[in-house]
Write an enzyme that holds these catalytic residues in place. Structure first.
Site, short mmCIF file in Angstrom:
data_model
loop_
_atom_site.label_atom_id
_atom_site.label_comp_id
_atom_site.label_asym_id
_atom_site.label_seq_id
_atom_site.Cartn_x
_atom_site.Cartn_y
_atom_site.Cartn_z
N CYS A 169 0.41 -1.33 -0.09
CA CYS A 169 0.03 0.11 -0.55
C CYS A 169 1.15 1.02 0.36
O CYS A 169 2.10 1.09 0.90
CB CYS A 169 -0.59 0.13 0.85
SG CYS A 169 -2.49 1.83 1.26
N CYS A 217 0.16 4.47 7.08
CA CYS A 217 0.46 4.34 8.63
C CYS A 217 0.81 3.65 9.25
O CYS A 217 1.51 2.06 8.80
CB CYS A 217 -1.21 3.17 8.09
SG CYS A 217 -2.30 4.01 6.70
N CYS A 235 0.02 -0.89 10.12
CA CYS A 235 -0.38 -1.57 9.12
C CYS A 235 1.49 -2.35 8.25
O CYS A 235 1.66 -1.71 7.80
CB CYS A 235 -1.52 -0.71 8.22
SG CYS A 235 -1.67 -1.58 6.68
N CYS A 243 -16.98 -8.52 4.72
CA CYS A 243 -16.51 -7.50 4.31
C CYS A 243 -15.39 -7.33 3.66
O CYS A 243 -14.55 -7.89 4.23
CB CYS A 243 -16.56 -6.47 5.56
SG CYS A 243 -16.98 -6.59 6.96
N CYS A 285 -19.98 -5.43 3.29
CA CYS A 285 -19.07 -3.70 3.19
C CYS A 285 -18.00 -3.96 2.35
O CYS A 285 -16.92 -4.84 2.35
CB CYS A 285 -18.51 -4.39 5.12
SG CYS A 285 -18.05 -2.74 5.59
N CYS A 293 -19.32 3.04 8.32
CA CYS A 293 -18.45 1.99 9.16
C CYS A 293 -17.61 3.25 10.13
O CYS A 293 -16.84 3.13 8.74
CB CYS A 293 -18.65 0.57 9.11
SG CYS A 293 -17.30 -0.17 9.74
N ARG A 300 -18.24 -2.13 17.65
CA ARG A 300 -17.58 -3.52 17.18
C ARG A 300 -16.48 -3.40 18.13
O ARG A 300 -15.38 -3.02 17.93
CB ARG A 300 -17.14 -4.00 15.70
CG ARG A 300 -16.39 -4.89 15.39
CD ARG A 300 -16.29 -5.24 13.74
NE ARG A 300 -17.90 -4.99 13.18
CZ ARG A 300 -17.78 -4.55 12.32
NH1 ARG A 300 -17.00 -3.35 11.89
NH2 ARG A 300 -19.19 -4.03 11.64
N1 SAM Z 1 -6.87 0.52 2.68
C1 SAM Z 1 -7.95 1.02 3.56
C2 SAM Z 1 -7.79 2.24 4.10
O1 SAM Z 1 -7.15 1.88 5.01
O2 SAM Z 1 -8.84 2.53 4.33
C3 SAM Z 1 -8.81 -0.04 3.72
C4 SAM Z 1 -7.75 -1.36 5.21
S1 SAM Z 1 -7.03 -0.55 6.30
C5 SAM Z 1 -6.14 -2.03 6.39
C6 SAM Z 1 -8.41 -0.66 7.48
C7 SAM Z 1 -8.00 -0.35 8.87
O3 SAM Z 1 -8.13 -1.45 9.46
C8 SAM Z 1 -7.43 0.95 8.89
O4 SAM Z 1 -7.99 2.22 9.05
C9 SAM Z 1 -6.80 0.61 10.50
O5 SAM Z 1 -7.84 0.92 11.38
C10 SAM Z 1 -7.46 -0.80 11.04
N2 SAM Z 1 -6.10 -1.03 11.31
C11 SAM Z 1 -5.24 -1.64 10.76
N3 SAM Z 1 -3.73 -2.75 10.75
C12 SAM Z 1 -3.83 -2.77 12.01
C13 SAM Z 1 -3.43 -3.20 12.97
N4 SAM Z 1 -1.98 -3.47 12.99
N5 SAM Z 1 -3.76 -3.03 14.32
C14 SAM Z 1 -5.48 -2.56 14.27
N6 SAM Z 1 -5.90 -2.15 13.36
C15 SAM Z 1 -5.26 -1.82 12.19
FE1 SF4 Z 2 -2.97 0.96 3.35
FE2 SF4 Z 2 -2.95 -0.52 5.61
FE3 SF4 Z 2 -3.15 2.14 5.85
FE4 SF4 Z 2 -5.49 0.85 4.53
S1 SF4 Z 2 -4.51 1.02 6.91
S2 SF4 Z 2 -4.54 2.45 3.24
S3 SF4 Z 2 -3.89 -0.53 3.94
S4 SF4 Z 2 -1.29 1.25 4.10
#
Ligand code: SAM
Ligand code: SF4
Ligand code: DTB
Length: 351
Positions: free
Chosen positions: A65, A69, A72, A109, A140, A200, A272
């Site tokens: 990606c 973040c 992530c 989802c 979702c 959501c 949730r």
């Molecule tokens: N890329 C898209 C986005 O960020 O909108 C969708 C997927 S992203 C993985 C969805 C959500 O998963 C993130 O916004 C975050 O809140 C949660 N998430 C991701 N990695 C995580 C982690 N290691 N622990 C807890 N929540 C996590």
């Molecule tokens: Fe990309 Fe992960 Fe951030 Fe979603 S949460 S935008 S998958 S880096």
């Protein structure tokens, strides 16, 4: 000087969109038994306290990606050992959805590691949404930022929910993500709402934030023009290789306080109990249900990390007398066979 707070009024379950930080702080920090009692009482005004909604997650496009973040495992900025995958084929997604339905999930989802969807990818996702919906499952998706046009296309395909989290307070956000702004996120949520799709949106705690940031996140969610219909509260799943891989573990009582606070200020939303359950014992999860959590991710995998086995969840539901919401069978009748060998998948926490 701010007005003194009256906890009886704050705990009364009024649906409001003008919560102050002082009020949220007072709710979060009240004696634990008072907090739980208020949250459970409000919960009962709007929901069956013995039902929990179950959603199954599938990562339809994993890794690489462009966003950064810090939590992530799928960010291309960090090396977590995750390999980049193409968008999954529609048939494969449908067979996973059939399995989820068979196991008793009512919502499916689909998540993609994109900054925002490209047109040609979105058209494939639209087809996935149509087909999953035609199986009688709620749908979702979480695909990153959306324009108003893209949100309308998803609405036309029959999408029920769009997940897009605020993640944390506006103040702490800059420490966590630099490649897209808080405003960008609010704009996407506005587009989703305007298209008539259920929102959501929630966040993550345990990222090294101050409690002030938790109040800030709750305030942002609760003061939206309409409360999100679904509010996922994730506990950070710390993944080695990400900047938050070594962060100190969150205390479970703080997590329960967060769930209860979300329930009190957003009385009609599904709250949730999301990522992080694999690291929680059943007593912590039970406290979360008492505090008003009424939805879980169900199935052995989140996106790239592990979640409790379906069998373990059904076992806990049976012990607690909880019924999976909307399921034609009770937890008593629902038996999910434990696979002889756990299906192999890449678990980003086990790299
Ligand atoms: N890329 C898209 C986005 O960020 O909108 C969708 C997927 S992203 C993985 C969805 C959500 O998963 C993130 O916004 C975050 O809140 C949660 N998430 C991701 N990695 C995580 C982690 N290691 N622990 C807890 N929540 C996590
Ligand atoms: Fe990309 Fe992960 Fe951030 Fe979603 S949460 S935008 S998958 S880096
Ligand atoms: C949400 O709030 N939590 C889910 C879902 N929305 C998409 C994702 C949790 C991801 C946890 C880390 C992983 O498995 O990759």
């Amino acid at each position: 000087m701010s007005k003194p707070v009256n906890l009886d009024i704050l705990n009364s379950g009024q649906v409001r969109n003008d919560w102050s930080i002082t009020e949220i702080e007072a709710i979060y920090n009240q004696p634990f038994n008072d907090l739980l009692f208020a949250a459970q009482s409000i919960h009962r005004q709007h929901f069956n306290p013995n039902e929990v909604q179950t959603s199954t997650l599938l990562s339809i496009k994993t890794g690489a990606c462009p966003e950064d973040c810090a939590y992530c495992p799928q960010s291309g900025h960090y090396n977590t050992g995750l390999s980049k995958e193409q968008l999954m084929a529609i048939d494969e997604v449908i067979s996973k959805a059939q399995q989820a339905k068979k196991n008793g999930a009512t919502r499916f989802c689909m998540g993609a590691a994109w900054r925002s969807p490209r047109e040609k990818d979105l058209s494939v996702v639209l087809e996935m949404v149509k087909q999953v919906k035609s199986m009688g499952l709620e749908t979702c998706v979480t695909l990153g930022m959306l324009t108003d046009e893209q949100a309308s296309q998803l609405a036309d395909a029959g999408l029920d929910y769009y997940n897009h989290n605020l993640d944390t307070s506006p103040e702490y956000y800059q420490q966590i993500i630099t490649t897209r702004t808080y405003e960008n996120r609010l704009d996407t949520l506005q587009n989703v709402r305007d298209a008539g799709i259920n929102v959501c949106s929630g966040g993550i705690i345990g990222m090294g934030e101050q409690t002030q940031d938790r109040y800030g996140l709750i305030q942002q969610l609760a003061n939206m023009p309409e409360h999100p219909q679904s509010v996922p509260i994730n506990m950070l799943v710390a993944v080695e290789g990400t900047p938050l891989g070594e962060v100190e573990k969150l205390d479970s009582i703080d997590f329960v306080r967060m769930i209860a606070t979300a329930r009190i200020v957003m009385p009609k939303s599904y709250v949730r109990l999301s990522a992080g359950r694999e690291d929680m014992n059943k007593e912590t999860q039970t406290l979360c249900f008492t505090a008003g959590a009424n939805s879980i991710f169900y199935g052995e995998k989140l996106l790239t990390t592990a979640n409790p086995e379906a069998e373990a969840d059904m076992q806990l539901f049976k012990q607690l007398g909880i019924k999976p919401e909307g399921s034609e069978v009770s937890a008593e009748e629902l038996t999910v066979p434990v696979p002889e060998k756990k299906e192999m998948f890449y678990d980003a926490t086990q790299a």
